[in-house]
Structures are given as structure tokens and as C-alpha cells.
Design a protein around this motif. Structure first.
Motif, PDB file in Angstrom:
ATOM      1  N   VAL A 298       4.280  -1.136   3.233  1.00 29.87           N
ATOM      2  CA  VAL A 298       3.471   0.071   3.397  1.00 29.87           C
ATOM      3  C   VAL A 298       4.385   1.276   3.272  1.00 29.87           C
ATOM      4  CG1 VAL A 298       1.984   1.383   4.970  1.00 29.87           C
ATOM      5  CG2 VAL A 298       1.881  -1.107   4.972  1.00 29.87           C
TER       6      VAL A 298
ATOM      7  N   ASP B 123       0.842  -1.197   0.000  1.00 27.04           N
ATOM      8  CA  ASP B 123       0.000   0.000   0.000  1.00 27.04           C
ATOM      9  C   ASP B 123       0.871   1.239   0.000  1.00 27.04           C
ATOM     10  OD1 ASP B 123      -2.727  -1.056   0.215  1.00 27.04           O
ATOM     11  OD2 ASP B 123      -2.042  -1.830   2.140  1.00 27.04           O
ATOM     12  N   PHE B 124       0.481   2.209  -0.818  1.00 24.41           N
ATOM     13  CA  PHE B 124       1.143   3.505  -0.841  1.00 24.41           C
ATOM     14  C   PHE B 124       0.089   4.565  -0.576  1.00 24.41           C
ATOM     15  CE2 PHE B 124       2.396   7.476  -2.668  1.00 24.41           C
ATOM     16  CZ  PHE B 124       3.710   7.605  -2.261  1.00 24.41           C
ATOM     17  N   THR B 125       0.370   5.493   0.328  1.00 34.99           N
ATOM     18  CA  THR B 125      -0.537   6.598   0.631  1.00 34.99           C
ATOM     19  C   THR B 125       0.218   7.906   0.456  1.00 34.99           C
ATOM     20  OG1 THR B 125      -1.721   5.233   2.242  1.00 34.99           O
ATOM     21  CG2 THR B 125      -2.088   7.602   2.359  1.00 34.99           C
ATOM     22  N   ASN B 126      -0.362   8.813  -0.323  1.00 34.14           N
ATOM     23  CA  ASN B 126       0.297  10.098  -0.529  1.00 34.14           C
ATOM     24  C   ASN B 126      -0.136  11.105   0.539  1.00 34.14           C
ATOM     25  OD1 ASN B 126      -2.150  11.258  -1.289  1.00 34.14           O
ATOM     26  ND2 ASN B 126      -1.674  11.276  -3.455  1.00 34.14           N
TER      27      ASN B 126
ATOM     28  N   HIS C 249       3.993   5.645   3.442  1.00 33.72           N
ATOM     29  CA  HIS C 249       3.200   6.868   3.589  1.00 33.72           C
ATOM     30  C   HIS C 249       4.115   8.058   3.379  1.00 33.72           C
ATOM     31  CE1 HIS C 249      -0.136   5.010   6.324  1.00 33.72           C
ATOM     32  NE2 HIS C 249       0.036   4.354   5.202  1.00 33.72           N
TER      33      HIS C 249
ATOM     34  N   HIS D 290      -2.867   0.462  -4.232  1.00 34.17           N
ATOM     35  CA  HIS D 290      -2.714  -0.858  -3.614  1.00 34.17           C
ATOM     36  C   HIS D 290      -2.166  -1.820  -4.655  1.00 34.17           C
ATOM     37  CE1 HIS D 290      -3.392  -4.324  -1.081  1.00 34.17           C
ATOM     38  NE2 HIS D 290      -3.983  -4.916  -2.109  1.00 34.17           N
TER      39      HIS D 290
ATOM     40  N   THR E 195      -4.518   6.577  -2.161  1.00 31.89           N
ATOM     41  CA  THR E 195      -3.738   5.350  -2.067  1.00 31.89           C
ATOM     42  C   THR E 195      -3.630   4.604  -3.387  1.00 31.89           C
ATOM     43  OG1 THR E 195      -5.656   4.013  -1.474  1.00 31.89           O
ATOM     44  CG2 THR E 195      -4.450   5.039   0.332  1.00 31.89           C
TER      45      THR E 195
END
Length: 169
Positions: free
Chosen positions: A159, A65-68, A161, A75, A73
Motif C-alpha cells: 500500500v 494499492d496506490f492512492t494519490n 499513499h 490497484h 487509486t
């Protein structure tokens, strides 16, 4: 605009060429313990240098998962690759920024091993040279946090962020 925001911040990790670590691991374990995480960072740097979104995505686990900075996100490897591609291939003439000529540096980084197979890293970064709407985006600063894990297929990012920080004027 939503696509722009997703794409702009999906790649702040790019260009890591200088990285200093502090550790929460016993000093006798330091060299071996940090090697897998350092290898991930080196792979991210190499992918950025080659402007290769696919290679960048391969540093992540398949279900990562990548969240900016705005909470958007991606996935999975394929979505992360597509998040990244326009930033590396675009020219920055429109609303999607280009990091083709950007210089991104890690200012301060720390790795902490929660278990032998789980490492957390957070790093502050700076960036110059990014272009958006044909204009230089100026100096940027941010904080990146990632969790790397050792799975059956080896070490990878599980993960990540990212967030922008204020830039001193």
C-alpha cells in the motif's frame, strides 16, 4: 483533468537518492531488518532514474494499492505502471506533468517494523523541476506513507499513499 490528477501524484516517490532512516526495531536487528525496505526504495530510485514505469511497478506486490493526494487509486502492478508512464515519458507541454528532469529528495524518513514481515515507512519529500503546460511547477513538498510486506514472492510495497503539503514561501 481527472487523468491529470491521477498521473501527477502517482509518482511523487520518484528520484529518491538521499534517505535517512530512524527505526522502531531493536538496535541489534537494525542492519538486517532494514535491508529489504531499503532495497525497495533503491529500486524505486533506479526505476525513476531510468524513466522506467514498468520497473517502478515491479517494486509493488501484484495486488498493491496506490492512492494519490486526491484519493484516486490504482490497484495492481499494471494499473500502477500505467499511472506512472505518462509522467516519465511525457514532455509536460500539456496538462499531464513531466518528471523527466525533476529532482525529488526525501527530507525525512522513518521506518517502523510492525512485525518482522511488515514495515511502515513515512517520508516527507520535496520536488523541483517538474513541468506542466510548458511551465515549471515550482517547489513542491509532500508526505508519502507506504506499507511493505514480505510475501511468498519476497518483499514488496502493498500500500502506498501520498499527499501534498504546503510549501513555505
Amino acid at each position: 483533468m481527472t487523468r491529470f490528477i491521477i498521473l501527477r501524484l502517482a509518482t511523487i516517490v520518484a528520484g529518491w537518492t538521499v534517505l535517512a532512516f530512524t527505526h522502531a526495531v531493536d538496535a541489534t536487528e537494525l542492519p538486517e531488518a532494514e535491508k529489504p525496505v531499503q532495497a525497495l526504495i533503491a529500486a524505486l530510485s533506479e526505476a525513476f532514474a531510468k524513466l522506467d514505469a514498468h520497473a517502478f511497478s515491479m517494486v509493488f506486490h501484484e495486488d498493491a494499492d496506490f492512492t494519490n493526494v486526491w484519493g484516486m487509486t490504482a490497484h495492481g502492478r499494471k494499473a500502477i505502471e500505467e499511472f506512472r508512464r505518462p509522467l516519465l515519458e511525457g514532455d509536460g507541454s500539456g496538462p499531464i506533468p513531466s518528471f523527466k528532469r525533476a529532482e525529488t529528495k526525501v527530507l525525512d524518513a522513518r521506518i517502523r517494523f510492525l512485525r518482522p514481515d511488515v514495515a511502515v515507512m513515512d517520508a516527507t519529500w520535496s520536488q523541483t523541476g517538474a513541468v506542466q503546460n510548458g511551465q515549471d511547477m515550482g517547489s513542491r513538498k509532500g508526505l508519502l506513507m507506504l506499507v511493505a510486506t514480505q510475501e511468498q514472492d519476497g518483499w514488496g510495497i502493498a500500500v502506498m499513499h501520498n499527499m501534498d503539503l504546503p510549501v513555505a514561501k
